[in-house]
Design a protein around this motif. Structure first.
Motif, PDB file in Angstrom:
ATOM      1  N   ASN A  61      -5.821   8.688   0.719  1.00 40.88           N
ATOM      2  CA  ASN A  61      -6.167   8.031  -0.563  1.00 40.88           C
ATOM      3  C   ASN A  61      -4.939   7.571  -1.352  1.00 40.88           C
ATOM      4  N   ILE A  62      -3.740   7.767  -0.792  1.00 40.11           N
ATOM      5  CA  ILE A  62      -2.543   7.254  -1.479  1.00 40.11           C
ATOM      6  C   ILE A  62      -2.036   6.015  -0.767  1.00 40.11           C
ATOM      7  N   ARG A  63      -2.009   4.917  -1.496  1.00 40.11           N
ATOM      8  CA  ARG A  63      -1.547   3.662  -0.910  1.00 40.11           C
ATOM      9  C   ARG A  63      -0.191   3.326  -1.514  1.00 40.11           C
ATOM     10  N   LEU A  64       0.796   3.163  -0.654  1.00 40.58           N
ATOM     11  CA  LEU A  64       2.125   2.780  -1.142  1.00 40.58           C
ATOM     12  C   LEU A  64       2.222   1.256  -1.054  1.00 40.58           C
ATOM     13  N   ILE A  65       2.446   0.636  -2.196  1.00 42.46           N
ATOM     14  CA  ILE A  65       2.475  -0.829  -2.252  1.00 42.46           C
ATOM     15  C   ILE A  65       3.912  -1.270  -2.477  1.00 42.46           C
TER      16      ILE A  65
END
Lengths: 372, 333
Positions: A61-65
């Motif tokens: 659930n952690i998206r690194l953008i």
């Protein structure tokens, strides 16, 4: 090796990853079931995150953008085109710039190709090298094509100050410098992507000071952590940010305390302010962001290439090369593998856009490190 | 004699003769060369011969740990050595820039002679040309070499099979970093590893322990050689970052300059692939030789992904190691 190995040890990294997972997935926790978007602004962070497998290690659930934090990548196509028009017209001029700029395609050529055609283009490691080039070529105009964020700009300012002190007559700077905080504001204002917090660049902040991000928490309610670039630095920064989110805090914090302060480097700020003043700037893929660039002050006009030469935007094209999605990648709208050209028509040996050219580019990082 | 090379040194006249006789023939000190014929004539030194050629255009011509002359001999000796051949005869051709200091040329010839003697290879034929100022870079050297292939030795990356071990003879990146730092004026104490590898290669082959392929990872570095192996063998090469020997100075300089030691040139290193069961013997033989003191297994060949080199990093994640793309380095060999 000191200051390197201790920040790359696998065991503490694994422990940090576990801690992030616990915070983000705790059943009763605030973050359970929520998708969290974290943007790292800086290209060096993007590189670290790819190289050390940090993206893959994050909980689902952690998206690194990745943000627009590679200075070469955000240089607009018209800014490359007008330089190419310039080198074709001013055959006796020497253009100096940083290595990665050479291969970035404009709309009809690149500096690398112009160099093969006979244009005199020099790669320098420091803008101060331009002083030597100017001294060695008194009959030629030397122009420094100056890209970079707050990290590079003070050295360029110091070069201009030194050039004036020495009475150098044949050196000028085309300032395409960009500033980080206005770009962060523009990305949040645009509202195209869901950003829950920022990892702010360590070395930019070493110059400008962590206070510069105050507006994020005050005006937008967003937390921000200034992090270093070694894998354990980046992981610790992410952990601090996720912890803030899990506790519903929205603070500005410094992870990279061995380098970054709240005030920043006063000396660098002073020389920057002496030479430059804020101006609007055009970013590739994003467009013009108010107050996000640096132009040379009137007092140093003699060293301003914009004033010294006719180097306007006539005949320059804003649209990207056919199919290239660097603009969307820079805004964090898509990841490189979502670009139809990625790894097919666009590779490091045949780059279609700047994000594949520069070693700090997001596409280059994905290509080099995230294809297993 | 003049103290600088003139165009006339390449004219074929008196000055040419004095350059050749007083510098090259004198330095190389070989009976076949001293005959000054248009060719060297000799009996075939063995049944199976290896033949190779290479040109050297390095800048700077003198660097920590060596010079273009030593490099030109070692490079050709090493190209023969990794084919299982002992070097016997060599040629040496010079393209010299007008204005080059004669002392530099002398020093280079002396260094070539010394290295050739150490390698037991004879320089038996050669050529000298002079180009106008600005059309060369002090001196370019071409060397060709003939070597005798050891009986029963046949090496090719096409013999590599999944499970075979990959061995490197020592630290990677020393030469490339020595050149980079010398050019960039950086004060990092790194010396080129420039050295002849024929003895080390012979030591390895003497074990008879199932060596499949050998290369010297020069331009393009270890990464490029392993990619060539993977391509030819149609398998994958898996390496482990923490097993690859890299000097701290080189690693530190790479961090500062943004280079990857896997792509830096080596001029005295050997990478080989061998059957797993023979590796203890091979490593023992290598470590007895000073040039193989830091020899180590750095990974294994595997089934897939085909034609790819996969690196497991110190942090435990994996990535593809690509071939070098584009211009990364100045002239390094």
């Amino acid at each position: 090796m000191k200051y390197m190995d201790e920040f790359r040890r696998p065991a503490p990294a694994a422990a940090m990853v576990e801690a992030i997972k616990t915070l983000s997935a705790g059943r009763r926790g605030r973050l359970a079931g929520r998708e969290i978007g974290i943007m790292e602004i800086c290209g060096t962070h993007t590189h670290s995150i790819s190289r050390y497998g940090i993206r893959a290690a994050m909980p689902q659930n952690i998206r690194l953008i990745s943000g627009p934090g590679c200075p070469v990548c955000v240089t607009s196509q018209p800014d490359i085109d007008r330089l190419i028009h310039f080198v074709r017209r001013e055959k006796k001029a020497i253009v100096a710039t940083f290595g990665d700029m050479l291969r970035v395609p404009g709309s009809f050529s690149s500096l690398e190709r112009e160099r093969a055609e006979g244009a005199e283009i020099r790669v320098v490691y420091s803008p101060l090298d331009c002083l030597d080039i100017a001294a060695a070529n008194p009959s030629k105009e030397v122009m420094f094509y100056s890209v970079g964020f707050e990290t590079t700009a003070p050295t360029v300012a110091a070069t201009i100050v030194e050039a004036r002190r020495k009475g150098v007559k044949n050196l000028s700077v085309l300032s395409l410098h960009k500033l980080t905080p206005p770009a962060m504001r523009a990305l949040v204002d645009a509202g195209d992507i869901n950003i829950d917090g920022f990892i702010a660049p360590g070395h930019v902040t070493a110059v400008i000071g962590a206070r510069a991000y105050g507006f994020l928490s005050e005006e937008y309610g967003l937390p921000c952590v200034v992090a270093g670039f070694e894998p354990l630095d980046a992981l610790a920064g992410l952990w601090m940010l996720v912890k803030q989110l899990s506790e519903a805090r929205r603070d500005i914090e410094i992870q990279y305390k061995r380098v970054v302060t709240w005030e920043g480097n006063r000396k660098a700020q002073a020389v920057l302010n002496d030479v430059f003043t804020e101006a609007d700037a055009m970013w590739r893929g994003i467009g013009v962001i108010p107050g996000s660039g640096l132009k040379i002050r009137e007092g140093f006009a003699a060293f301003d290439a914009e004033k010294r030469f006719d180097i306007g935007y006539d005949g320059c094209v804003v649209e990207e090369a056919h199919g290239c999605a660097c603009g969307k990648v820079l805004k964090g709208l898509i990841t490189p593998p979502e670009c139809p050209l990625f790894q097919k028509a666009c590779r490091p040996d045949a780059p279609q856009g700047p994000c594949m050219v520069s070693s700090e580019g997001t596409c280059a990082a994905y290509y080099r490190y995230e294809r297993v | 004699m003049e103290d600088r090379i003139l165009l006339a040194h390449g004219s074929g006249g008196k000055l040419s003769h004095s350059l050749i006789e007083e510098v090259f023939v004198k330095s190389f000190d070989d009976a076949l060369l001293a005959r000054m014929d248009d060719q060297a004539v000799f009996l075939s030194p063995g049944a199976m011969l290896a033949f190779t050629t290479d040109s050297y255009v390095i800048s700077p011509i003198f660097f920590p740990g060596g010079d273009i002359g030593k490099l030109a001999v070692c490079g050709t000796v090493n190209d023969l050595a990794v084919g299982g051949a002992l070097p016997v005869y060599m040629s040496a051709s010079f393209i010299i820039e007008e204005g080059a200091p004669l002392d530099d040329i002398r020093r280079i010839a002396g260094s070539m002679a010394k290295t050739a003697r150490e390698c037991g290879v004879r320089i038996v034929t050669g050529d000298t040309k002079v180009v106008e100022r600005g059309k060369g870079d002090t001196v370019f050297i071409n060397t060709s070499g003939i070597g005798v292939v050891r009986d029963g030795v046949e090496l090719s990356p096409s013999f590599i099979r999944p499970g075979d071990a990959i061995i490197i003879s020592g630290t990677v990146g020393d030469h490339g970093m020595a050149i980079l730092t010398k050019r960039g004026g950086l004060e990092i104490p790194v010396e080129s590893d420039c050295a002849p590898l024929h003895i080390l290669a012979a030591d390895i082959l003497s074990t008879g322990a199932g060596v499949k392929a050998m290369r010297d990872p020069t331009r393009g570095g270890l990464a490029t050689v392993l990619n060539e192996f993977a391509d030819t063998a149609d398998c994958s090469m898996h390496i482990v970052e923490t097993l690859i020997p890299v000097r701290d100075e080189v690693r530190g300089a790479c961090e500062i300059l943004g280079f990857d030691p896997l792509y830096l040139a080596n001029e005295g290193k050997l990478v080989l692939v061998a059957e797993r069961q023979g590796t203890d013997e091979i490593l023992a033989a290598m470590r007895k030789n000073p040039l193989g003191r830091n020899a180590a297994i750095i990974g294994y060949a595997a089934e897939g992904p085909k034609k790819k080199v996969i690196l497991t990093t110190a942090m435990g994640n994996r990535r593809i190691v690509e071939k070098l793309s584009g211009e990364q380095l100045p002239r390094i060999c």
